[in-house]
Design a protein around this motif. Structure first.
Motif, PDB file in Angstrom:
ATOM      1  N   SER B  13    -103.883 -58.013   0.430  1.00  0.00           N
ATOM      2  CA  SER B  13    -102.828 -57.218   1.057  1.00  0.00           C
ATOM      3  C   SER B  13    -103.345 -56.382   2.228  1.00  0.00           C
ATOM      4  N   PHE B  14    -104.615 -56.551   2.581  1.00  0.00           N
ATOM      5  CA  PHE B  14    -105.156 -55.739   3.675  1.00  0.00           C
ATOM      6  C   PHE B  14    -105.026 -56.475   5.005  1.00  0.00           C
ATOM      7  N   TYR B  15    -103.828 -56.401   5.550  1.00  0.00           N
ATOM      8  CA  TYR B  15    -103.545 -57.052   6.826  1.00  0.00           C
ATOM      9  C   TYR B  15    -104.333 -56.406   7.952  1.00  0.00           C
ATOM     10  N   ASN B  16    -104.350 -55.056   7.903  1.00  0.00           N
ATOM     11  CA  ASN B  16    -105.072 -54.322   8.943  1.00  0.00           C
ATOM     12  C   ASN B  16    -106.524 -54.129   8.553  1.00  0.00           C
ATOM     13  N   LYS B  17    -107.392 -54.050   9.539  1.00  0.00           N
ATOM     14  CA  LYS B  17    -108.798 -53.775   9.252  1.00  0.00           C
ATOM     15  C   LYS B  17    -108.890 -52.361   8.684  1.00  0.00           C
ATOM     16  N   ASP B  63    -106.499 -68.215  -1.705  1.00  0.00           N
ATOM     17  CA  ASP B  63    -105.526 -67.195  -2.128  1.00  0.00           C
ATOM     18  C   ASP B  63    -105.917 -65.790  -1.687  1.00  0.00           C
ATOM     19  N   VAL B  64    -107.181 -65.581  -1.296  1.00  0.00           N
ATOM     20  CA  VAL B  64    -107.570 -64.217  -0.914  1.00  0.00           C
ATOM     21  C   VAL B  64    -107.173 -63.904   0.527  1.00  0.00           C
ATOM     22  N   ILE B  65    -106.787 -64.911   1.289  1.00  0.00           N
ATOM     23  CA  ILE B  65    -106.442 -64.647   2.688  1.00  0.00           C
ATOM     24  C   ILE B  65    -105.014 -64.088   2.744  1.00  0.00           C
ATOM     25  N   PHE B  66    -104.826 -63.055   3.525  1.00  0.00           N
ATOM     26  CA  PHE B  66    -103.514 -62.432   3.682  1.00  0.00           C
ATOM     27  C   PHE B  66    -102.431 -63.488   3.874  1.00  0.00           C
ATOM     28  N   ALA B  67    -101.464 -63.506   2.965  1.00  0.00           N
ATOM     29  CA  ALA B  67    -100.484 -64.599   2.920  1.00  0.00           C
ATOM     30  C   ALA B  67     -99.217 -64.287   3.686  1.00  0.00           C
ATOM     31  N   GLY B  68     -99.184 -63.165   4.358  1.00  0.00           N
ATOM     32  CA  GLY B  68     -97.993 -62.835   5.126  1.00  0.00           C
ATOM     33  C   GLY B  68     -97.003 -62.021   4.307  1.00  0.00           C
ATOM     34  N   THR B  69     -96.067 -61.392   5.025  1.00  0.00           N
ATOM     35  CA  THR B  69     -94.987 -60.660   4.361  1.00  0.00           C
ATOM     36  C   THR B  69     -93.700 -61.104   5.029  1.00  0.00           C
ATOM     37  N   ARG B  70     -92.600 -60.431   4.664  1.00  0.00           N
ATOM     38  CA  ARG B  70     -91.330 -60.767   5.305  1.00  0.00           C
ATOM     39  C   ARG B  70     -91.446 -60.563   6.812  1.00  0.00           C
ATOM     40  N   ASN B  71     -92.266 -59.599   7.224  1.00  0.00           N
ATOM     41  CA  ASN B  71     -92.333 -59.231   8.643  1.00  0.00           C
ATOM     42  C   ASN B  71     -93.603 -59.690   9.346  1.00  0.00           C
ATOM     43  N   ARG B  72     -94.523 -60.239   8.585  1.00  0.00           N
ATOM     44  CA  ARG B  72     -95.792 -60.626   9.195  1.00  0.00           C
ATOM     45  C   ARG B  72     -96.149 -62.051   8.804  1.00  0.00           C
TER      46      ARG B  72
END
Ligand code: ATP
Ligand code: ATP
Ligand code: MG
Ligand code: MG
Lengths: 160, 165, 160, 165
Positions: B13-17, B63-72
C-alpha cells in the motif's frame, strides 16, 4: 550438533522459567524434552501453571494466558540468541491491562540494549514507546506516515 | 547493529516513497485497521530476503507490488531499502553504514543492491548469515506465532526453537 | 437438498453483501460458488474490497479487515438462520475503535430481537452492553461473578 | 426463546455454585485474563450437549470438572443448568420455563435432566433439534472462527455455511 542444541535448549529453558515467573507472579513453567529420545528428534513439551492454579495441560489456559506464555518463550529465545532488533506485531492484543503492564516492564529492560519495532492498537503500549509513528490512509488505499497527533485525530474522526 | 531507517516505495500500500526512521529503544507503529502497519513489517522481512510469498500473505511475489487503487494505476516495481549502522562491524563488509536494497518488477525480474551497487541475492544472504536477521528469523513476533508456540502440535514449537538453536 | 442449500446460500450471500457494505462504507464483497460444480460439493469463495482499494485475494487484507469481513459473514448467516441467542467471545479484539463502533451499531440492531452474550476486553463494547457481569478470581483459581464496579477496581489494582 | 439464567457448579474454574442472569439485548462479560469468561461460554455449549472435549479445550471430558487449586481439592462432579423461557412454545415440551441440566462425575457417569427429571442425552438432543442451539451451532462466534471463515482452505468456510443451510 546434539550437544550444541542441548546447551542452547537448557539456556532457553532457564530464561523461560525466569521470564514466565515475571509475567505470572507466583506461577511457574517449564520446557522439557522427552526422556530417552534423541534431543534432535524429541518433541518439546511446555507446562505452565499460573499462581494458585493446578498444573493442567496448556490448552485449558485462557487466550491471554497462552499468549503471555508464548511471549515468555519468545523472549527467552531472544535472550539466548539475540538479533540486532526485534519486531512485534500486535502481540499484546489478547492481554488485559495488568498483563500488558507486565509485558511492557520486561520489554523496556530489553529495549535498553535492543531496538524494538512494535505495531500496536493498545494505548498502554503506545505510551511505552520511545518514538511513535502513525500510519494512515488519508488517500484511499495509499499508506502515509504521519505524526502521531494526526494519526490520533484521524482515528478519532473515523470513530465518529 | 542499529537499524537507522527503512525506505518503502511501491511495496503493497506504499504508493509514495516513504522513509521510516527507527530510534533507540521502542519504536511504536500505530494507526487504524488496514492502513499499512503490517505491510511495514513485511517490507522489512522482504528486503532482508524473504523468498516465500506465503510468508507475507501473498500467492506470488508479484503481489507485493502496489496494485493500484480506484484513483491510481498499479505500479510496475516495488523497491525497499533498509539502512543499518555497521559501526560494530557485525556485517562482514567494510562500511560503517550499510544499505540493502531489493527491487521486484512485474516482469519477475529482481534486483539486489548493497550500498547502491548491484549484487546477487546470495551476497545479501551471506552478509546476513549469523546476524539473526534474514528470513525465518524469530526476530519477528506476530499473533500467529502464539498459537504455533503453545499448540499441541509440537512440530511448530520445535521448528521455532531449532531456528534459534 | 441441493435446491434448499442453493436458496439458503443465495439469501446468506445477499445479507453478506449488505452487512459488509455497512462495515466497510464504499466497499463491496461477494460470496460465490464455483460455476458448473454441484453446489453441495463446490468450494465457497469470498471476495472483499474495502473502499478505494483494488480487489485482491482476501489474504492480503489486514488482520482487522479480515476479522470484520468474517463477522459480516457470520452476521449474514445469523440473519438467515437466527438462533434464539448468540454468543460472541472477543470477536472485537482485532478491531480499531472506528470498526468497533460500526460493529456495535449493527449488533445493537440485532439485539432488539435477539439476546447476545458478549465477552470482551474492549471499553467501547462494554459501554454498549445492556447488562454487565464481571468475572474475577479474587481467590486464586476460583471464578466469581461480581458487580462491574468491583471487577473494574480489581482490574485497576492488578494493573497497578 | 429467551435464556433466563445459567447455573454453574464445579465446571472448570467455577468451584462455587454461580448463577448468571441474562437480560434482553446485550449481556457483556468482562474481567481479566484467565478469570473464567470463556469458561462461561463453554459451560453453555456443554450443557446444550457438546460431546467433543476438544471443542472446549479439553483432552477428555473429565477436564471440565473443577481440578482443584493450591488451596482447594478437586471436585468430583461438574453440574451446569441452563434455564430458558419457553412461552412461545419453541421447544416441543409443555412447560413455559425449561431447565436443561447436565452432570459429569469423575467416574465418567453422566446425568441429563429436563426440569429436574432425569432423561437421556437423546431427549435433550431431540428437544434442541431445529432450534439453532446444540453443538456445532454457529451461534457461538469466537476468534478462531475468523480464521476459519476467511481462510483459503475453503472446507472450513463450507462447513460453517453447511451447518446453517
Ligand atoms: N500490492 C498491494 N497494493 C496495494 N495495496 C495492498 C497491496 N497488498 C496489500 N495491500 C493493502 O494493504 C492493506 C493491509 O495493510 P496492513 O496489513 O499493513 O494493515 P494493518 O495496518 O496491519 O491493519 P490491522 O490493524 O488491521 O492489522 C490491505 O487493505 C490491502 O488491501
Ligand atoms: N477443570 C478446571 N479446574 C479448574 N480450573 C480450570 C479448569 N479448566 C480450566 N481452568 C482454568 O480456567 C482458566 C481459563 O479461564 P477462561 O478461559 O475462561 O479465561 P478468560 O476469562 O476467557 O480469559 P482471557 O481473557 O484470557 O480469554 C485457566 O486459567 C484454567 O487454569
Ligand atoms: Mg496488521
Ligand atoms: Mg477467553
Amino acid at each position: 550438533a546434539r550437544r550444541l542444541f542441548r546447551e542452547t535448549f537448557d539456556e532457553i529453558r532457564e530464561k523461560f522459567q525466569v521470564t514466565y515467573a515475571r509475567f505470572f507472579p507466583g506461577g511457574e513453567a517449564d520446557l522439557t524434552l522427552e526422556a530417552d529420545v534423541d534431543p534432535l528428534e524429541s518433541s518439546i513439551e511446555i507446562t505452565a501453571r499460573p499462581r494458585g492454579k493446578r498444573l493442567q495441560s496448556i490448552n485449558l489456559l485462557s487466550g491471554g494466558e497462552r499468549a503471555l506464555t508464548a511471549i515468555a518463550l519468545l523472549f527467552a529465545i531472544y535472550q539466548v540468541k539475540p538479533s540486532p532488533w526485534c519486531i512485534l506485531d500486535e502481540v499484546d492484543a489478547p492481554l488485559d491491562d495488568a498483563n500488558v503492564e507486565r509485558f511492557l516492564r520486561v520489554l523496556r529492560e530489553f529495549a535498553r540494549h535492543t531496538q524494538f519495532i512494535m505495531v500496536t492498537h493498545n494505548k498502554l503500549s503506545m505510551s511505552a514507546a520511545d518514538t511513535l509513528h502513525g500510519v494512515t490512509m488519508a488517500e484511499e488505499g495509499v499508506s502515509q506516515l504521519v505524526s502521531v497527533q494526526v494519526a490520533e485525530q484521524a482515528i478519532d474522526e473515523a470513530a465518529g | 547493529m542499529r537499524v537507522s531507517h527503512l525506505d518503502v516505495f511501491g511495496f503493497k500500500s506504499f504508493y509514495n516513497k516513504t522513509s521510516i526512521h527507527f530510534g533507540d529503544g521502542i519504536t511504536g507503529i500505530v494507526g487504524p485497521n488496514g492502513c499499512g502497519k503490517s505491510n511495514v513489517v513485511e517490507a522489512i522481512r522482504w528486503v532482508l530476503g524473504e523468498q516465500r510469498a506465503s510468508a507475507i500473505r501473498g500467492h506470488k511475489m508479484e503481489d507485493v507490488i502496489f496494485a493500484g487503487t480506484r484513483n491510481r494505476k498499479p505500479l510496475g516495481m516495488s523497491e525497499v531499502s533498509i539502512t543499518v549502522d555497521n559501526n560494530e562491524g557485525m556485517l562482514p563488509i567494510d562500511y560503517s553504514e550499510v544499505t540493502v536494497t531489493r527491487r521486484l518488477f512485474r516482469s519477475g525480474e529482481s534486483d539486489y543492491l548493497l550500498n547502491k551497487v548491484p549484487c546477487r541475492l546470495l551476497d545479501i544472504q551471506n552478509l546476513l548469515m549469523d546476524t539473526g536477521l534474514g528470513p525465518g528469523a524469530y526476530s519477528v513476533m506476530e499473533q500467529g506465532m502464539v498459537d504455533e508456540i503453545v499448540s499441541e502440535k509440537t512440530e511448530n514449537r520445535r521448528r521455532i526453537l531449532e531456528e534459534a538453536a
